[in-house]
Structure formats: C-alpha cells, structure tokens
Design an enzyme around this catalytic site. Structure first.
Site, mmCIF file in Angstrom:
data_model
loop_
_atom_site.group_PDB
_atom_site.id
_atom_site.type_symbol
_atom_site.label_atom_id
_atom_site.label_comp_id
_atom_site.label_asym_id
_atom_site.label_seq_id
_atom_site.Cartn_x
_atom_site.Cartn_y
_atom_site.Cartn_z
ATOM 1 N N HIS C 158 0.863 -1.282 0.069
ATOM 2 C CA HIS C 158 -0.099 0.001 -0.094
ATOM 3 C C HIS C 158 0.919 1.218 -0.093
ATOM 4 O O HIS C 158 0.326 2.201 0.400
ATOM 5 C CB HIS C 158 -0.829 0.157 1.102
ATOM 6 C CG HIS C 158 -1.844 -1.104 1.437
ATOM 7 N ND1 HIS C 158 -3.246 -1.201 1.053
ATOM 8 C CD2 HIS C 158 -1.391 -2.398 1.989
ATOM 9 C CE1 HIS C 158 -3.595 -2.531 1.395
ATOM 10 N NE2 HIS C 158 -2.641 -3.199 1.859
ATOM 11 N N SER C 279 16.188 21.657 -15.863
ATOM 12 C CA SER C 279 14.902 22.504 -16.234
ATOM 13 C C SER C 279 15.853 23.768 -16.808
ATOM 14 O O SER C 279 16.676 24.193 -16.029
ATOM 15 C CB SER C 279 14.249 22.763 -15.060
ATOM 16 O OG SER C 279 13.556 23.991 -15.231
ATOM 17 N N LYS C 285 16.537 21.195 -10.409
ATOM 18 C CA LYS C 285 15.754 20.067 -10.901
ATOM 19 C C LYS C 285 16.812 18.825 -11.533
ATOM 20 O O LYS C 285 17.730 19.226 -12.531
ATOM 21 C CB LYS C 285 14.921 20.566 -12.122
ATOM 22 C CG LYS C 285 13.395 21.161 -11.505
ATOM 23 C CD LYS C 285 12.638 20.474 -11.056
ATOM 24 C CE LYS C 285 11.379 20.317 -11.988
ATOM 25 N NZ LYS C 285 10.334 19.356 -11.524
ATOM 26 N N GLU C 292 9.519 8.156 -16.821
ATOM 27 C CA GLU C 292 8.237 8.736 -17.058
ATOM 28 C C GLU C 292 7.864 8.307 -18.369
ATOM 29 O O GLU C 292 6.505 7.930 -18.509
ATOM 30 C CB GLU C 292 8.096 10.315 -16.750
ATOM 31 C CG GLU C 292 8.451 10.889 -15.510
ATOM 32 C CD GLU C 292 8.404 12.255 -15.462
ATOM 33 O OE1 GLU C 292 7.540 13.264 -15.396
ATOM 34 O OE2 GLU C 292 9.774 12.705 -15.724
#
Lengths: 462, 462, 462, 462
Positions: C158, C279, C285, C292
């Site tokens: 979970h 970025s 970043k 992704e």
C-alpha cells in the site's frame, strides 16, 4: 424449463436451456423497472389521447403499473427468468392484473424502441446524479481550499519539487477537473435525452402515434429523427461511460497523490481513520485503501468503455442482439463512479493536512532555487549565470543537509557578490508563491479570485 | 455498522460505512471458497509436519474446514460483509467451530500470499475447464466436417466469392483455431501453477515453512522464487484473460459467418429452433441470437483484459489494494467464455447446412473464373490474356444471369479459340476444389489427411 | 497518379487517388523487405526442386533478389507508392532485373499467404530480439542485486512501510518478471513459427508445392494445417503484442518506483546524469524522464493490443483487407518495447542507490514494529496483546520523532514488563530481514540461493 | 551526439544517446509548428503591450517567426533532433535570426504551458476540419437519399429481413449519426478552446502577463482558471479522440453494410471502380477494400483512445513527462478519421444502388409477413391467430420458393377465410412502407419531412 415464448409459432423445438441462460437479461435489466414503467405510462396516455386505445384502458394500465411498481419496490414481485427481460416480466404481470387492456399497451411499440427508451431514461437519471456528486466533491475541495489558503507545499513537475504552491491552489486544480466533468456530462445529457419511443421495430408504425408528445411526457428534450437510427444508436451509452472514464481519471490522479502523500517520506496527509485500514500483523500500518481502490477501479471503467465501443463497431442496421450487451458496462461504470465520487468527497472532507511536513519537503527540495536565480537577474545578472549560481547554491545546501534559506549570507555571497541581505526575503516560500499573481496563478489574490469564481459556479450549478 | 476489525488497535474512529461498501470483496471473492479451503488444508498440514503447530491442531483444522465447506455448499454458511473477504469469513467461522487452533492456521501466512494462492488455484481450475470446452467444440466441428467432406461452398476473401472450398475445410479452419487456443491455455497454465504460499506479507516469514511442500500438496508445478514478486504478480490473470480474448475472437468470427449465412440472401444454414428466437410481431423471423450475443460478448472480454492490464500499470511493489480489482474481470471473462464455448458447441452439433444454397452462391459468384483462366493457361495462353478472357466470360454470364458453367461451348469459343469441350470439366466446382491437393489445401485427400491428424490430436488431448 | 494495376482487366474507371492514399501500405510494410526476400528465396528453391520452374529460373531469381536486397540496404531502391505494398515493389523490380523468370516466382503463391509468411518471419525475429533484451535487463538487475546483497530498504505494501527487505531481493523481484517474460515470449514463438506459405489465396494450390520444405527452409517449426486458417489467422500478432504489454507493465512498475525513489522525500536513488534531464528555469531539477516516458509508453502498447484484438473481432473467413491494419500496431509495440528495454537496462546499470536514505526511511516508517510484536510473543505474550504494545510503542516513537530502536529500554519497559535488553537485537533491521530465511524470502541465505538460481538461468538462457 | 542542453548546469555526464532517442519528440511534434508560431506571436504581442519586452523586440520576433514559418513551409528549415522538440527548434532558430530578442520571447512562459497551448490550438483546427468533413459526408448521404426516395429494401434486425424500408430512410439513418458527431465535436471544441498560456511551469508567473489577452488573440473562448490544471490537463485530447472513435463506429457500421451488400447474395450495391480493387488471380473479383479498411481502421482509433486514457490514469500533478505521449495517439486518430470521412464521402457519392436486387431480397425475406398479420387483425382476427396464419403463409411460400405476394388468393384463403382480394394491396411493399407515416418513420411523407429538416440543418451548419 422454458415457458411458452410469444414468438413460438413457427418453431417446433423449444429453446434449449443453454440458450436461455445465454440470452436472458432480466437478472441485470430489471434495474430498469422504474423507467420501463415510466415509459409505458407515457405511451399509454398518448395512445388514449390519439384514440388508439380507450381512455378506460389507459386508466387500467396506469393503475396496474402503479401496483407493479409497488410490488417491485416492496419485494413482492416475482421475477421470472423464462420471461427473458424486464419488459416481458412487467407486461405479463400487467396482463395478469388487468386482463386484455394490458395487452393493448404494446400497441405501436416494439421491444426495440422500448428498451432504447428505458435505457435512455435510466442513463439520464444517472448522469444527473453523477453531476450532483461531482459538484459535491468539487464543493468539498473548494471548502478545504478556503481553509488552507495560506498553506504551502511543493508544487511538483516530474514528481520533482518545482515551485511552492498553495495547497488551496492544488486542491482547486482538482475542483476545476470535476467542474469540467459536470459540463461534459451536461453536454452528453442533451444527446441522451432524445426519445426513441415511436420508432417501433425499426421502421416506425402504422398507428397514429405522437412521438413528440411521449418525448415531452417523459421529460426528453426531443424525439428521434429517424426510426432506424433510433433503435440502433447506442452512442449515448458510450458517451456516458466516456464521461465516467474522465471522472475516474481525475479521481485516480487525486488518489495517486494521496497515496504518495500518506507515505512517511512525504507525510503531507494523515488519513482519517474512517477511510483507512490497518494490518493484522504490522501494528504501524495505516493504509490508504480507499485511494488505492479508487485508482484501481478506474481500470474497470476504461474496460467498460472498451467493451461498449468494441460492441458497436461494425454492426449493421438496425437492432442486433449484440446490443443487449450495452447495459452491463454502463451499470458497472455507474456503480463505480457513483460510489467513488461519494466516498472520496466524504474522505476529503475529513482529510488532515500536515503543513509542517509540507514545509520540510520544500526545504529538502530547494524549491526556492528559481527564486534565487530570479533574484540575481533582478540584481543585474544574466539569466544563464544566475541559473548557474543558483545551481551551485543548491549543491552547497545539499552537502550541508539544509535548505537554501538556511545558508548564511556569507555562504551565499561566496557564490555571488550580487547577493545581499534581502536575498532571504526572495527565498521565503510565502513570498515566492505570492509573487505569482497573474490570473490563475498561485499568488494569494489570484487564488482568492479563483475561489470566488468557483463558488459562484457552485451556487449557480447547485 | 462495521464490526471490530483485526487491525483496529491504532485506530480511534471506526471504518465509515461508505468505506466498507467501497472496499468489501466478499460478495464476489466468496467464489474462491473451495480454493481458500484447499490452500488452508495444505498450509495446516505443512505447519504440522514442520512442527510449527501441533498435529492435533492440524486435525482440528482439517475437520473444521471440511465442515465449513459443507456449510457453504448446502447454503447454511452465513457470509458476513463486515468480515470484508472470503478469507476472514472462513477463518472466523473456523475459530468459532474449533477455538484457538483456528487462529493458529494463519501462522506464517498473510492475506497477501493467501489471496494470491486462492486466485491461482481458481484460475488453474477454470483454465483446465476452458481447455475441455474448447476441445469439445473443436471435436464437434471435426465431426460435422466429417459429415460434409464433399459439400462445397464459396470460399470468400473480402466477403467476395473467391474459390470453391469444402465445408469440411471451412469448419476445420475453426477447429484449428480452438486447437491453438488449447495449446495457448496450456502454456498459460504453467505460469498460473506457481505457488505463492509462504511469501507471507511480502518478505517471507520467520517460521520454518516448506513452500515446496505446500506447492506440491496443492498440485502446483513450482513455488515462487521471490516473495515480493509472489504477492504482487498478476501476470497470470492477465494472460488467462488474454487467452479468453482470443477464444472469443474465434467465436466472434464463427458467429459473424453464421449470422450472414442465416440471412436468406445466403441461406447456407438453418438455425436449430433451440438456438434461435422469433419475433412477437414479425411471423417470418428466425433470429440468430446466440451468434449475435456471442459476437457481442466478445467485447466484454476485451474490456476485462483492458481493465486488468490498466490496473497493473505503474503499481509499485509489493501488494497494493488496487489489486483487489483483479478478480471480477477474470470472473466475468470466465463466465462468458465458458458459456459461449458450451452453447456454441451445442448449436454447431445441430446446425443444419444447406448444400444447395451453397451451390447456388457459387454459380452466382463465378467462383470458377480462376479455373477458366488456369484452363486457358494449360492450353497455352499467357496468363494475362487468360485472365482477360475469363473476365469477359464473367461479364457475359452476368449479363445472362447464369453461372460460367451454364454458358454454351459456342459462347465460350466466341471468347477464345483455345476452349474445347473439356472446359466444362475444368469449370466443375468439385474438380476445382479437388485440384487443390497440396498439404493443408481444400482437395479431398488433403482434407481427409487434415481430419485424420486433427482426430489424432483430439484423442491425445482428450 | 495511379499506375496500371495487375487486376485492372475488369475495371473501367481507375483507382481514385484518395483510394490509393487510403489503401497503400508500402510506407510501413517495406520494413518487411528482408523477410519478403527470404520467403521468396525459399519459395523459388522449392518451386525448382518440385520441377514447377526451371533450375535456371531459380538461380536468376536468387541473384535478382540478392541484388534487390543490396539496393534496399544501400538506399538505391526506388519505392513506388502506386505499387501498393512491399511485395509488388520487390516483384516488379525483380522482373525489371531478370525478365520473365521474375514473373514465375509468384507461381502457386498469393499475396495472402505471402504477407502472412513475411509478417510471421518478421515477428519471429523481433520476439527473439525482445527475449535477448529482456534477459539483458534481468542480468543487469541480478548484477546490481549482487552488489547490494546487504543493503536494506523498507518493503512497502500500500506504499506504506511494511517490513525491511534487501535491495537485492527487491531488484530480483523485477528480474523474475523479465525472466517470466522471456518464457512467455518463448511460448508465443512456437505459434509464430508456423509457415503459411503454400496456402495460396485461401484454398491451397493446384501446383505440386511442398509447404513442409519451405517451412524448414525458412526456419519455421511447422507448416499450416489448414489453408483458410493460414491466411486469416493473426493470433500470433495479438499474442506477441500481449507479451509486449506485460513487459511494459513490468517496466512501468519499475519506473513508478524509480520516480518515487528519486523524489527527495525518498531519495533512494540518484539518477545517472545520462538518464535524467534538468530544467532551463529551475536550477535544482533533475527529472526522471526516462522512467516517466517508459511509464507513459506502456499506454501506447496497450492501445496497440486493443487495436489488434478489435481488428480481428467478427471477421469472416478468409482474408479481409481489414487485416492490413495488423502491422502498424505490432511495429509500434516493437519499437517501444525494444527501446524501453534497452534504455532501462543501460540506466539500471548506472543507477546510484543511497543506502543511508533507505535506512532513514525504515526508521521513519517504524518498519520493525512487527519485530517488536513477534519479540513479545516470543516472550510469552498473546499476539493480540503484543500487537497492541507494539502499536503504543509506535505512537511513542512518533511523538518523539525517532525510530523504535531509538527508544530507551526504560521507555519500552514502561509499555511491557516482558521487554528486556535483547529487544534491540530484535529491532535491528538487518536481523529482521535475516530472520526471513524460508525459500524465496528476504533473508540473506535465501536471497543468495535465489541469486544463484537466477544466474544459472541466465547462463542457460544466454 | 547530443548538443549542449539548456539545463545542463548541474549535470556532469552528457545525455546518453539512448536517452535522446527515447525522449526526442521533434520527429512528431514538428507537426505543431504553425500553432507554435501562432502562440508565440500572441505571447510576444502581449509581452510588449504589458511592457515586459520592448515594442522593438516584439516586431523583431514577429518578423523572425514569419521567416521561420516560410522556411518550414518551403522545406528550408533544418530540424535538429538534439533540440528535442518543435519549441526548442523554433526558438533556437529565432535567436539565430534575430539575436537577443529571440531569447526574450520565452519570458514568463515555460514549455509546460507552451506545449499545452500549441496542442490545443492544433486540436481545435483539426476538430473544425472533422466537422466539415462529417457534414460533407452527411450531405452526400442526404443527396443520395433524395435520389432514392422511393427505392425500397429490406430493413433488417438481427440481419434478418424485418420490414420494408426506404433506401432514403436507411441512408438518412447514417446522416443522422454524422450530424450527431458534428454536435458532439462542437461541444468538445468548447473545452479544447481554453488557453493555458500564462500558467508557466505550473504556478503562474511573476511577470505581469495578461492571459485573457493572449487567449483572445489566439481565438480561444477562455483562459485557464488554475495554472496547475492548465499544464496537466489532457482531457481535451481524450475527448477529441473519443469523438473520433464514435465517428469511426458510424463509418464501420456503414462499411459492414456495404461489404455485405456488395456480396452477390445481396447485390444491393455495385462499387464504383475507383473505390474497389480486383485480384491478380481471380478475374471475377471486385473487392470493397475501402470499406474493409475503414472498418479495420476503426480499431486503431479505439487503440488511440485506450492509450490516451491509460496514459493519464494516476498521474500526479502537475506536468509529467509521460504526457509527451499525448500527441501521437491524437495525430494517428486525426489522420485516420480525416481520410476515412473523405474517402467514404467520395465513394458514397458514386455508389451504385441496385433496386431490383433489393426487391428480390424483400420477396425472399417474406418482409410483408407483418402486413399480412396486420391485415387479418384489420379484418377482425385476434393478433395471436393472425400471427399464426401469417406464419403458415410464410411456410407455404417458402416451400414454393416464392414471395407471399406470389401466392394465389386461393392459397391464401385456404389459410384463413378472412382473406380477400384486397390482401394484395396490403402485401405490396410500397404500401407497407408508406403506411409507416408517423414522424421519423419510413413512410414517404415522413421521410420527406426528415429530409427537409436535415437539409435545413446542413445549410445552417454549412
């Protein structure tokens, strides 16, 4: 064993029991009983007005159907599987109750237009209910946003800390999604509320029906334009389940965030006990089951949509029995989206947010690095150079295990001579957020304005 | 209202009723009761052999579980929704029946490995059943093929008449599909029959369990290699539903053909009464509902597969509550494929084929046009010229509304001087089919050989 | 403008340009050129051996095709859209190069069996390649597991901390998935490698072909059993894309974990620079784009599977032009899975794990709460009482902001008199993990054994 | 080899080539160039109006972008894969052309809001185009309906002859579907045309932008309400592809009918040569490839929808790189639906209908059996008895191989004494159709009215 079928005349063998089990629908379509009765009432009244049946018959039918509705709702009705579907069950019982008049109800009507009517009535009721529940969830989110106007948390892109945002702004992002769902469902409803009653089997009918009147009586916005289209169109069901799919996409995104936020590495939320489960073995556990199941149930609604589209591909005109498979995907999506919206609204109402954990995550994420670069640009640095200084400051703070704002002025000045005492104002998270004041941004005034607009919509939509 | 939960210790509020309704699974997972008991028996016996529990306890557990199974099967068992799932229902009842020993059953086990075990046992049982039914349908098709070794019909490509084929060959094409399904399901079964019991919550257990022994006891081929994978893998369910999807693809293709064949424009089949329905309005109707519903139900199995894959995408290790959504798609696919295979086998056994209608369709389709071209090539024409002559013969016959074989020798000789009396032998449909004698072709000997091979497989697979 | 079509005889109007654009496939099916040539070589050699064409012709064909392959591979070949597909392009060029013999190549063959042959050859090549890449990724994971045999991290259920597990065990869970993929792809390959060559248009052929010989020549395991099935079966493509879908499910799960682990709230991994992006605006970043995109690209492979299954539903026998749509979904899935496996293997090879961050997460997650309960049971407490004491210890540690192991003996004894100095041994994470020594568990010896078995498989599969 | 990245500062290793190949999007997103430029123009003009950049800079930018557009459209532009995407390619070229001013264009903008803007602009253009093409197809169908007002054919349910319908009515059923598509697409457009420009990375921006102004400039109906929602919402793309899916459902149904109608067993249509293909082997063939491919391509659009929904499920806020996968499914659906609508409109314009074949099919289907039953009811028979007599008449005609209307009066009177000479009027197909005069029915006046309404819509929508 199968009973005598209405169409049995030309057949010598009886329907095999297997066929019956394979083709029966009453176990799921009885859910349409209220709409079946509503449609029959409209049809009967119209038949009487048009002089197709006697006024007296219409009254008997009306009384009989009212009685059947009561029987069904108090559990006294005997559903009969050999009667195939909800329509035959209701009609057979009606004839039992009121005799010959019951048989006249079906004049100028076919099961093809009847089932399409019932289903559209049902979908329309459910869509209106979804809209109410989506709006309710949006209202809860807006309310919670109002409570957390000034709470900040890391705004993420790529799940990496990007810039500080208001929790209110974050919650309102979801509220906007559910508002959009309401609008989309509203558009869909226009296409659902087109009455097919009067299309008969496929070609219209020889009786002088008034399909416009029955459409009005049932609260539809229009009647069918083409009888073949009327009995073979299931676009409305697919569009409804598509609307449900996007609702679930939105809920699944919220769920993913809550699941991550509930992990101790984030700790942004504490789940209300009523919406979490523990473990019989692991005493430390508090599991976000509601969010996990919401995310998981998204998949089944996509499956329902796949089923409905696939079902209709390549079907010739007009009615085909394949189309009996239109209802279960809708029912499944309906149950899922209804309960998911409801339980999530209830949970979000009680969700506990931990502003301190959010603050720590901002520090850990160097979420004010953009602010430092912007500060340097403000002091005259070229952007590229400013970006680089900021990057080195991040590296330094990371080494020390602190946030940028915890570095000393000396430390920072060691990286760039342009830095002065006012840098700490620039690094302040609240200032960083407040600086983004353009419409729709995360600045305080911008969020206040957004919230006001949203509440206006809620009231108007309520 | 919710009962006291096993994990309630750390929680102050009680589970909201909404949460309970949203998370409960016993309404569908009770279907796993037999497998839950089977797994528990294996676990208890192993615990005793390993000395983790007393032999006496194992005996009590065994008796208790046997009693519960009887209760469930004769309807005496009281399912309790507040107990969440089948596992808790059975365990609670066991403790009621046999006291403390019942609690010891769960030693070294978690619901995470328990549910995976039960589900795998269940899927394995169902896949074996599908194989039997697919083989049965294949056997029916082979039998009907044997009856129609010499019946010819137009073989279509693009649903346009192409070349004459044997009905037996056509039916065997489907039989080959279902044979392939059996093989695919058999491969899937190897991956289903891997026991996860002993993986516990996710990390294995501190008790000296013997997972190989429980695997053997339950008839699995192997035990898990990695406990985290064991509790979070649902590949087997997706693969099973994919196998079901292909079975349905094959059934949907057969259905499409039967629907078209039953139209009077074709008339190749007469549906057995037991597998058709009529219309209460239109006396001439005999509708292929079984085939239409089979085609339609294909869509829901695709939806189930979509749901299962979507469900599992992007889930982190190990168990997540999303995975509770794994069962209903499988159950739905299982019911659908099981009944669809069965009813189609029964229907195909009684399907009436109309060889005369097939013959007429061949004439109408100029299905021997290739033969005419080949004949001309045999007489020395270049293929392109032969193709053209044959095309002109088709045009002539079409004008006259007859088949190529109904043209006179004069007519044909008017198109090409190469044509002689023996052209009619070439145009004969039976000859055309018999000429295709290469292995796997539609020639009589080739089909006989195919049929013999197929029957050998049926016997070996039986 | 459209060229003269081979089948143009009976047609007076020319193909509209729109139709051509709609039906052309050479822009995507030219990817099959190598397999088209391979199949043609086998066919030509067989034709010569069977005496259907002259040996001399076969030699010309062989030389011609070799030349065409060179032309294609060095970019000299002129693809012609009006030639529709790869087959016609190659055949037309062959006739240009070698004259009449080129036309004889197509004897006893149709584009229907030709395209099925080419496609199966291609799928077989790609599946073998996938297996190699999946094994390579599994090997990388096993290697990294070997490096981190003793690194511990929180095992989650979970996404809540559950019990400590070895990083090696966690990585091997993924390795097991990719091993299973290899086995599944291997099973699929058996069904791919069935030669359809010799089925001709749909009915077999009148030439004395030897389909077994061509099957062997092309490396297929068997030849078709039924010519109608041979030209209309696309199960193999759907099964291949299903295998790809499960590979992507596994990659998406790994990706989800890496994305979460790369967030500073976890910090379990530092992405290698070569596999991350930054970025232009936010200097802090470092984004896990590869993970992704892997997660995102999973969706398109599911879409490809949906497309393939939907495509085949309800198609009558034998070949239908719909089936031209079989290739692009496979090509898309192939490109995706190939690159995704490769880039993830490269990335995992260089992934940096942060054991210290993992340790901190264990403390924060009270991951040894089960151990405390077990310890108390060992000292004679009833499990329920032990669970409760442990729950209270969690609450105390949470209040203090420390791990359970950081509480003092006094603190702990205040909760239960059964607790003694040896409790700290029980609370030790390493001990907790090592205690789970049953086969497949996370204990050190169990993981070592798992790793040894896995490496044995890698070697045997290599 | 990878070029210097804008965000390279904090990175030491360079992006691996594999990563670049995996993450690059310029090969497909360059299709957005016109919208990228359109959005940049609006942004630059607004920046100048708001005093963020100099008027002079805005002019340079405008000129530079105009030049780039020309370069792209005449093929002179050099796309650079190491620049990742269309945005960077255009921006880099702009700076090359106009120097520093080019860099200022990106002020207050992020690729996150930029790509969302470009994509929405593009989708809006395409949806408007779809509407035009769907309307065009509807117009063609209405025109053909006008030509065939009195042509009758069997209306089917379950693909069994049911009742005679007008061909015009049948064609208009499809026209109604495409009208509904236009309305649905129109509703979708409202949600597409919401400008995200000004949302920046996710939080809005510190520059005094005027997002309402840029929205107006680009022709959007509104600007975003919430910056986080603005950059992470892809509902509009999913909804667009859903609209495309229903368009394809409708086209697939039309295609299925044409494929069946083109079979000689029906023969209702003769395909125009320009939209059919033949066979190089079988001289009699004329294949409905356009319809088959339309039906097949429906599957890929469903796959695109599956991909888009699956992609978005469970993504946390705000932008995630997964979302780069939003474009290709839309592009694929767009190409498919655009070409499919166009080719089908062109084909339907030239489709040849065979009224005689339709008439024969009506006779064969006993499509006036309902009329006989109704006739008997009109003469006083109970419906059940009438249904039975009609059933027996069907059996008699079937035995004789004729239609009901071909039975003699004697034959008919042998079945029921109620039958008189006027029965033949009742059995007349034209009368049967004309009797169904209720609104939306297949009667002549009803169809005329429907056609008039439809043409009014076409004109208003034109």
């Amino acid at each position: 064993m199968a009973g005598k079928k209405l169409w049995g005349g030309r057949f010598t063998g009886s329907t095999s029991e297997l066929t019956e089990r394979f083709t029966v629908s009453v176990d799921f379509d009885k859910r349409l009983y209220a709409e079946d009765i509503r449609g029959s009432l409209a049809h009967a009244r119209m038949l009487a007005r048009q002089g197709v049946i006697e006024e007296q018959d219409a009254v008997s039918i009306e009384n009989g159907l009212a009685g059947i509705k009561r029987e069904i709702e108090n559990g006294a009705f005997k559903w009969n599987e050999s009667m195939e579907d909800v329509h035959m069950n209701v009609e057979a019982r009606l004839t039992e109750l009121i005799g010959e008049a019951g048989k006249r109800l079906h004049t100028g009507r076919s099961r093809n237009d009847q089932v399409a009517t019932d289903f559209r009535l049902h979908v329309a009721v459910r869509l209106a209910d979804w809209m109410g529940r989506a709006r309710e969830l949006a209202a809860v989110l807006a309310e919670r946003a109002g409570e957390h106007l000034d709470t900040l948390l890391p705004g993420y892109t790529h799940l990496q800390p990007a810039q500080p945002v208001r929790l209110s702004h974050h919650l309102l992002a979801y509220a906007q999604m559910f508002k959009r769902d309401c609008e989309r469902i509203g558009d869909c409803l226009k296409r659902v509320k087109v009455s097919p009653l009067g299309a008969a089997a496929l070609a219209g009918t020889t009786y002088p029906l008034d399909p416009d009147a029955t459409a009005r009586d049932m609260g539809f916005g229009a009647r069918f334009a083409n009888s073949m289209d009327a009995v073979s169109d299931r676009d409305f069901a697919a569009e409804a389940v598509f609307c449900a799919s996007l609702v679930m996409v939105h809920l699944s995104r919220l769920s993913e965030e809550l699941i991550i936020w509930a992990n101790p590495g984030f700790g942004f939320v504490r789940l209300p006990d009523a919406f979490a489960t523990g473990s019989s073995i692991m005493p430390q556990k508090k599991n976000p089951d509601v969010s996990e199941l919401t995310r998981g149930k998204t998949a089944r609604v996509f499956g329902d949509l796949t089923a409905l589209l696939t079902l209709m591909k390549g079907l010739p005109l007009a009615y085909n029995r394949d189309m009996q498979e239109d209802k279960e995907p809708f029912f499944d999506a309906d149950e899922t989206v209804t309960l998911a919206l409801t339980v999530n609204a209830a949970m979000m109402r009680e969700m506990v947010f931990d502003a301190e954990a959010m603050r720590k995550a901002m520090a850990k994420g160097f979420i004010n690095a953009t602010e430092l670069a912007d500060y340097l640009v403000g002091k005259g640095a070229a952007f590229r150079a400013a970006h680089e200084v900021s990057g080195r400051a991040v590296a330094l703070a990371q080494d020390r295990g602190v946030g940028l704002e915890d570095l000393s002025l000396d430390d920072l000045q060691g990286l760039s001579e342009l830095i002065e005492q006012d840098v700490f104002e620039a690094l302040d998270y609240q200032n960083a957020a407040d600086r983004r004041e353009t419409p729709g941004g995360t600045g305080k005034n911008a969020v206040r304005a957004q919230l006001a607009d949203f509440k206006a919509w809620l009231e108007q939509a309520g």
